[in-house]
Design a protein around this motif. Structure first.
Motif, PDB file in Angstrom:
ATOM      1  N   VAL A 107     -11.384 -17.584  81.898  1.00 22.50           N
ATOM      2  CA  VAL A 107     -12.528 -17.314  81.090  1.00 22.50           C
ATOM      3  C   VAL A 107     -13.628 -16.549  81.833  1.00 22.50           C
ATOM      4  O   VAL A 107     -13.776 -16.623  83.164  1.00 22.50           O
ATOM      5  CB  VAL A 107     -12.969 -18.524  80.318  1.00 22.50           C
ATOM      6  N   LEU A 108     -14.465 -15.854  81.204  1.00 25.34           N
ATOM      7  CA  LEU A 108     -15.754 -15.431  81.796  1.00 25.34           C
ATOM      8  C   LEU A 108     -16.718 -16.400  81.882  1.00 25.34           C
ATOM      9  O   LEU A 108     -16.665 -17.603  81.584  1.00 25.34           O
ATOM     10  CB  LEU A 108     -16.608 -14.240  80.897  1.00 25.34           C
ATOM     11  N   PRO A 113     -12.818 -16.099  76.298  1.00 25.49           N
ATOM     12  CA  PRO A 113     -11.355 -16.069  77.008  1.00 25.49           C
ATOM     13  C   PRO A 113     -11.028 -14.795  77.362  1.00 25.49           C
ATOM     14  O   PRO A 113     -11.455 -13.608  76.695  1.00 25.49           O
ATOM     15  CB  PRO A 113     -10.523 -16.408  75.692  1.00 25.49           C
ATOM     16  N   VAL A 114     -10.442 -14.714  78.794  1.00 24.89           N
ATOM     17  CA  VAL A 114      -9.621 -13.494  78.998  1.00 24.89           C
ATOM     18  C   VAL A 114      -8.468 -13.339  78.961  1.00 24.89           C
ATOM     19  O   VAL A 114      -7.701 -12.618  78.533  1.00 24.89           O
ATOM     20  CB  VAL A 114     -10.157 -13.298  80.641  1.00 24.89           C
ATOM     21  N   ASP A 152     -11.003 -24.858  87.881  1.00 27.77           N
ATOM     22  CA  ASP A 152     -11.264 -26.088  87.731  1.00 27.77           C
ATOM     23  C   ASP A 152      -9.799 -26.653  86.871  1.00 27.77           C
ATOM     24  O   ASP A 152      -9.230 -26.577  85.823  1.00 27.77           O
ATOM     25  CB  ASP A 152     -12.118 -26.102  86.149  1.00 27.77           C
ATOM     26  N   LEU A 153      -9.163 -27.207  87.899  1.00 30.60           N
ATOM     27  CA  LEU A 153      -7.649 -27.940  87.602  1.00 30.60           C
ATOM     28  C   LEU A 153      -7.760 -29.056  86.608  1.00 30.60           C
ATOM     29  O   LEU A 153      -6.861 -29.026  85.733  1.00 30.60           O
ATOM     30  CB  LEU A 153      -7.075 -28.414  88.931  1.00 30.60           C
ATOM     31  N   GLU A 154      -8.897 -29.906  86.588  1.00 35.67           N
ATOM     32  CA  GLU A 154      -9.048 -30.801  85.392  1.00 35.67           C
ATOM     33  C   GLU A 154      -9.035 -30.245  84.114  1.00 35.67           C
ATOM     34  O   GLU A 154      -8.339 -30.914  83.317  1.00 35.67           O
ATOM     35  CB  GLU A 154     -10.178 -31.710  85.912  1.00 35.67           C
ATOM     36  N   VAL A 159     -12.525 -19.693  86.139  1.00 39.05           N
ATOM     37  CA  VAL A 159     -13.580 -18.956  85.528  1.00 39.05           C
ATOM     38  C   VAL A 159     -14.104 -17.687  86.545  1.00 39.05           C
ATOM     39  O   VAL A 159     -14.154 -17.737  87.718  1.00 39.05           O
ATOM     40  CB  VAL A 159     -15.109 -19.903  85.666  1.00 39.05           C
ATOM     41  N   ILE A 160     -14.083 -16.679  85.754  1.00 43.07           N
ATOM     42  CA  ILE A 160     -14.330 -15.341  86.647  1.00 43.07           C
ATOM     43  C   ILE A 160     -15.707 -14.520  86.187  1.00 43.07           C
ATOM     44  O   ILE A 160     -16.193 -14.946  85.247  1.00 43.07           O
ATOM     45  CB  ILE A 160     -13.151 -14.498  86.418  1.00 43.07           C
TER      46      ILE A 160
END
Length: 196
Positions: A107-108, A113-114, A152-154, A159-160
């Motif tokens: 996601v940005l 969503p990307v 964020d593995l949880e 995030v990019i």
């Protein structure tokens, strides 16, 4: 869980040493003496690391049973694979195993969503994340903190903050394009005067 940890390069010397392109952040653990590695192709292994050293900035390994240059050269191009507990994580909290990243939603910064992270590409100069967008196209995102500030593995997301044009090429702004156009126009005017 299997992780690619290296790729065998050229033979070095006459005693069976090979250069290794390291593909792990933990070479002392994954490629240390005594490590048993699976291989691709499978017929080349398994290989047990007998000894290792760094020479001129390259990792050189010697495997048990490989005693000469011919044996070492026969291993060239072989992928080295370590068996790792799926629950294991790297010691550094800023590092990740490939299997932890694959499948993350990308996601940005604003949550737009990307796509889905489908592969981690390991290159000598940096790693790239392959992101499959909703339209089925893929984009390669440099895996650096400035562009990928949050893993964020949880919540299973990456995030990019991509530069303009990385995700949507039609939005790319080419630096210097206006200057180049101005120079072309000026050059065209000079050419017109010369032809008179």
């Amino acid at each position: 869980m299997q992780l690619v940890v290296g790729k065998i390069g050229r033979a070095h010397g006459i005693r069976g040493d090979v250069s290794v392109e390291v593909r792990t952040d933990e070479p002392e653990l994954r490629l240390g003496p005594g490590a048993v590695l699976l291989t691709d192709p499978a017929s080349a292994g398994p290989l047990t690391v007998e000894s290792g050293k760094v020479h001129s900035g390259r990792l050189l390994l010697r495997f048990a049973g490989v005693k000469d240059r011919n044996g070492a050269e026969a291993l060239r191009g072989t992928i080295l694979i370590a068996e790792v507990d799926p629950e294991e994580s790297p010691e550094d909290p800023e590092e990740y195993y490939d299997h932890q990243l694959i499948g993350l939603d990308v996601v940005l910064l604003d949550g737009t969503p990307v796509g889905e992270l489908t592969e981690v590409v390991h290159l000598p100069y940096q790693d790239l994340l392959t992101v499959k967008k909703a339209d089925g196209t893929e984009v390669l995102v440099p895996f650096v903190a400035k562009i990928v500030p949050t893993i964020d593995l949880e919540n299973q997301r990456a995030v990019i903050d991509p530069p303009g044009g990385l995700i949507d090429p039609e939005r790319a702004v080419v630096a210097g394009a206006a200057e180049a156009e101005t120079a072309e126009t000026a050059g065209g005017a000079e050419g017109s005067e010369e032809s008179r």
